[in-house]
Design a protein around this motif. Structure first.
Motif, PDB file in Angstrom:
ATOM      1  N   PRO A 240       0.831  -1.209   0.000  1.00  0.00           N
ATOM      2  CA  PRO A 240       0.000   0.000   0.000  1.00  0.00           C
ATOM      3  C   PRO A 240       0.864   1.257   0.000  1.00  0.00           C
ATOM      4  CG  PRO A 240       0.111  -0.914   2.200  1.00  0.00           C
ATOM      5  CD  PRO A 240       0.840  -1.878   1.308  1.00  0.00           C
ATOM      6  N   ASP A 241       0.237   2.368  -0.299  1.00  0.00           N
ATOM      7  CA  ASP A 241       0.925   3.655  -0.274  1.00  0.00           C
ATOM      8  C   ASP A 241       1.424   3.926   1.149  1.00  0.00           C
ATOM      9  OD1 ASP A 241       1.668   6.356  -0.319  1.00  0.00           O
ATOM     10  OD2 ASP A 241       0.198   6.808  -1.886  1.00  0.00           O
ATOM     11  N   SER A 244      -0.517   6.037   3.497  1.00  0.00           N
ATOM     12  CA  SER A 244      -1.775   5.521   4.055  1.00  0.00           C
ATOM     13  C   SER A 244      -1.563   4.709   5.324  1.00  0.00           C
ATOM     14  CB  SER A 244      -2.486   4.650   3.007  1.00  0.00           C
ATOM     15  OG  SER A 244      -1.754   3.452   2.766  1.00  0.00           O
ATOM     16  N   LEU A 375      -5.909   8.192  -2.018  1.00  0.00           N
ATOM     17  CA  LEU A 375      -4.968   7.523  -1.117  1.00  0.00           C
ATOM     18  C   LEU A 375      -5.326   6.049  -0.927  1.00  0.00           C
ATOM     19  CD1 LEU A 375      -2.474   8.100   0.654  1.00  0.00           C
ATOM     20  CD2 LEU A 375      -4.045   8.587   2.542  1.00  0.00           C
TER      21      LEU A 375
END
Length: 470
Positions: A240-241, A244, A375
């Motif tokens: 994931p980003d 985030s 996001l």
């Protein structure tokens, strides 16, 4: 000189064999752990296949009435009621300690506080668990697998007459093998003993190797009998980003609060059932008959609220439910989990807890996706993180929760958000004064056991006094 040579050549392997099979031999302990792992893996695989078989048999029997005018949910009531009632009877009549998950019993046995009557517990847990889980109750198979694995460890200890320290190591090895086989997760099985049973486990190089050996052998046997696929088939997410990650920490904070109240509700449910049946057999069995009827109907009308919940996880993570439906299922599954596990039925709470975590995680993910669409592009990531979050908050074994989710779903790239979520859940639960659920369950079991002993002693004293007065 020539006559002594054969004697010396024979004495060398004889001394080696004698040393190898001595009670203090670490090599013997490792080999016994391998045997325990093989037996625990086979038992868990048979238990898993048995649940599937008896569940399908029940559904086929219900479906056979499809041509009649009787609704199928009404047909399911007497069938499931009989199955659950029989499971409750077997448990109360032959091995009361086989009720519930059985994990607190193993922890108590490792501390020398609870007996291990493997001759009774293994068959009662096996067949009672088949009937209870097959009836549609919201229970997991991991608790029975852990308890049966631990009892297999004690069985081998008794057969080979090992000393107390080695017997504890073999008990732990059996428990690790049982969990590893139940979820096809060897690392989680190993870590569960090391992390969750840390206060009872006697750490040493030999005992740790025994746990490793049992978990590995149990997993090999389980995969040989049931296949090598992951227990849960879900989407494999990428990293994931990094921006985030704070959302995963916030999710963990939420689980810390939820886990605290969830544990309190589990204990309250057990107290409520004890108040109802007062440990009297006919009342205890009546509770089973009633629950079997309820879950028999639910398994036909609303199957999302029945069973362990593992089969529901792929649908949740796959985005098959809207947020409103997820909230309703989440709230009702809390009720069905409390009703099932609190009753003392022979079944675990691992799997229902994972399902609840997935439900709330997906709800949280959908909310974050609505608020931060750039996001959070895939809400399902939060469902995967949620599987470990509630487990970490309730059981207070975050590393086990992380490994369990990764091995069950093969989502290895989700390790960082899982760590953040489980860490946040554990921190909040600990800060709020929460304690591990299995520790509380063991303490409750010991309190009830001591109270029953005092009552029995008082009853015997009254009988003795009456006889003397006559």
């Amino acid at each position: 000189m020539n006559k002594k040579t054969p004697t010396s050549s024979v004495s060398i392997p004889k001394r080696f064999i004698t040393h190898f099979f001595t009670r203090k031999s670490s090599a013997l302990l490792i080999w016994l752990s391998a045997i325990i792992g093989i037996l625990a893996g086979a038992m868990s695989a048979l238990f898993d296949h048995g649940i599937i078989w008896i569940s399908e048999l029940r559904l086929q029997l219900i479906a056979s009435f499809g041509d009649s005018d009787i609704p199928l949910w009404i047909v399911a009531i007497p069938i499931s009621s009989f199955m659950a009632g029989l499971a409750f009877y077997l448990t109360h009549r032959f091995a009361p300690e086989a009720g519930g998950s059985g994990i607190p019993e193993i922890e108590g046995a490792m501390e020398g506080m609870r007996p291990v009557r493997w001759k009774r517990v293994i068959p009662v847990k096996f067949f009672g668990g088949l009937l209870a889980l097959g009836s549609g109750m919201a229970l997991g198979r991991e608790g029975p697998s852990v308890q049966m694995g631990g009892n297999i460890g004690r069985m081998i200890s008794d057969i080979f007459k090992v000393d107390q320290a080695d017997a504890q190591a073999l008990l732990a090895a059996g428990a690790a093998g049982g969990l590893a086989a139940a979820f096809n997760a060897p690392l989680a099985g190993i870590m569960f003993v090391i992390e969750e049973m840390r206060s009872q486990f006697n750490y040493s190089l030999t005992s740790t190797k025994s746990v490793f050996m049992s978990a590995v052998m149990a997993t090999i046997v389980m995969r040989f009998m049931s296949g090598q696929d992951a227990v849960i088939s879900v989407t494999h997410y990428s990293h994931p980003d990094l921006l985030s990650l704070w959302l995963y920490l916030l999710l963990g904070f939420c689980f810390g609060v939820i886990g605290l109240f969830f544990n309190k509700l589990l204990l309250a449910a057990q107290d409520m059932y004890l108040f109802i049946h007062k440990n009297k057999r006919w009342r205890f069995v009546s509770v089973g008959l009633f629950l079997g009827a309820v879950f028999g109907a639910l398994s036909v009308l609303e199957p999302q609220l029945a069973y362990s919940g593992l089969e529901l996880i792929p649908e949740i993570a796959g985005g098959h439910y809207l947020s409103g439906a997820l909230m309703i299922i989440f709230l009702f599954r809390i009720v069905t989990t409390l009703a099932s596990f609190g009753s003392g039925a022979p079944g675990g709470v691992f799997a229902p807890t994972l399902a609840l975590g997935t439900l709330f995680g997906m709800l949280f993910g959908l909310a974050c996706h609505a608020l931060f669409p750039e996001l959070v592009t895939e809400p399902g990531r939060f469902a995967i993180a949620g599987m470990g979050g509630l487990f970490a908050a309730s059981v207070r074994a975050p590393i086990t929760g992380i490994l369990l989710v990764i091995e069950m779903t093969s989502n290895y790239e989700m390790i960082l958000p899982l760590i953040v979520t489980c860490l946040g859940a554990t921190m909040v639960a600990q800060t709020l004064g929460g304690r591990p659920i299995y520790t509380q369950l063991l303490e409750r079991t010991m309190r009830i056991s001591m109270r029953q002993k005092r009552q029995e002693q008082a009853r015997k004293a009254m009988v003795h006094l009456e006889r003397n007065q006559r």
